[in-house]
Design an enzyme around this catalytic site. Structure first.
Site: not given
Ligand code: NDP
Length: 276
Positions: A130-131, A134, A155-156, A69
């Site tokens: 999430g990062a 998406a 998480r990070t 993408k």
């Protein structure tokens, strides 16, 4: 346009599992027309040349999925605002000899939550987990939905902070979430469910009558959905988002909005039949 002679495709690697041909062919069938939509899995270093060849040979439109993408975004001469925000493109077409790109993931998620699931987002507190690509793709659209606040965690943590800065929202570390006012909606935009893992979310993080959305989809509820159900939340997987983002791409290419509800139901029924 004569859809019979039109050529469409989805580019990804791997791509054999993609439901996009089935979805786009079903949309075209609503107009009693056939449409040629294929799966293309270029080698890692051949994505750009494969896209160029596809359009040179008369391709009308292409979808792009993992891991291409961002590279599709880089190829485009003209991009929509939501593609610019996402810095990723999942929908390609040629116009005036120039490659154009859009990102329909965020619109697909919103359409599924608001129209299909009838979830109310106005004035709600939303947590996005999430990062990755998406989440980058959905944040711009999500911020137009009238939520009271959209908070991001990951998480990070540094990756969440980067997106928070870009979209002007608040990032909260996973281990600080317990101090937050409970959320009405949690969106899992991580790939944790792919690995069969749940998220390290604290108890008490969900408000009463909460909604939980996992962008992943499969034949069984994901670990995140199971966790949310035990907390009393209403849950959904991401199959509806997949169908709705495809409907947005279809509209972009054909100027005509397909119906999605019956198709989504058929796809869910088919996966239940596979299981039984
Ligand atoms: P990326 O690889 O870009 O990002 C993965 C994200 O998941 C990162 O934030 C990563 O955290 C996090 N993560 C991975 N494993 C774990 C774990 N075990 N616990 C907690 N966090 C984890 O992937 P994408 O963003 O492209 O895709 C994410 C998901 O969204 C996929 O499941 C994909 O199928 C789905 N998706 C669904 C769509 C639909 O139409 N329904 C459309 C697009 C995507 P970290 O930064 O710490 O590594």
């Amino acid at each position: 346009m004569d859809l019979m002679s039109a050529k469409y495709a989805v580019f990804g690697q791997p791509i054999a599992h993609s439901k996009s041909p089935q979805i786009h062919e079903a949309f075209a069938a609503q107009r009693s027309q056939a449409l040629k939509y294929e799966r293309i899995a270029p080698n890692e270093n051949e994505f750009e040349s494969a896209v160029e060849a596809f359009f040179a040979e008369g391709g009308q439109g292409a979808n792009v999925t993992l891991p291409f993408k961002e590279r599709a975004y880089a190829m485009c001469k003209v991009r929509t605002e939501r593609a610019e925000q996402a810095q990723a493109v999942n929908t390609l077409w040629m116009e005036n000899g120039q490659l154009h790109g859009d990102n329909t993931d965020g619109a697909g998620l919103l359409a599924d939550m608001i129209r299909n699931l009838n979830w109310k987002l106005i004035n709600k507190r939303i947590l996005v987990v999430g990062a990755g690509g998406a989440v980058r793709g959905i944040l711009g659209c999500l911020l137009t939905a009238g939520a009271q606040e959209v908070v991001i965690t990951n998480r990070t943590f540094e990756r969440a902070e980067e997106l928070a800065q870009q979209f002007n929202i608040r990032a909260v570390a996973l281990d600080a979430l317990a101090e937050e006012t409970p959320f009405n909606i949690i969106i899992n935009g991580t790939s944790a469910s792919l690995a069969g893992e749940s998220l390290a979310l604290p108890l008490g993080i969900l408000a009463d009558s909460a909604y939980c959305y996992d962008m992943m989809y499969g034949e069984e509820p994901t670990p995140f959905m199971q966790w949310a159900q035990t907390q009393g939340a209403e849950v959904s997987d991401g199959l509806g988002m997949l169908v709705q983002q495809a409907a947005e791409s279809f509209y972009r290419w054909h100027g005509w909005r397909p119906a999605t509800v019956a198709l989504l139901k058929d796809m869910r029924d088919a996966s239940t039949e596979t299981l039984s």
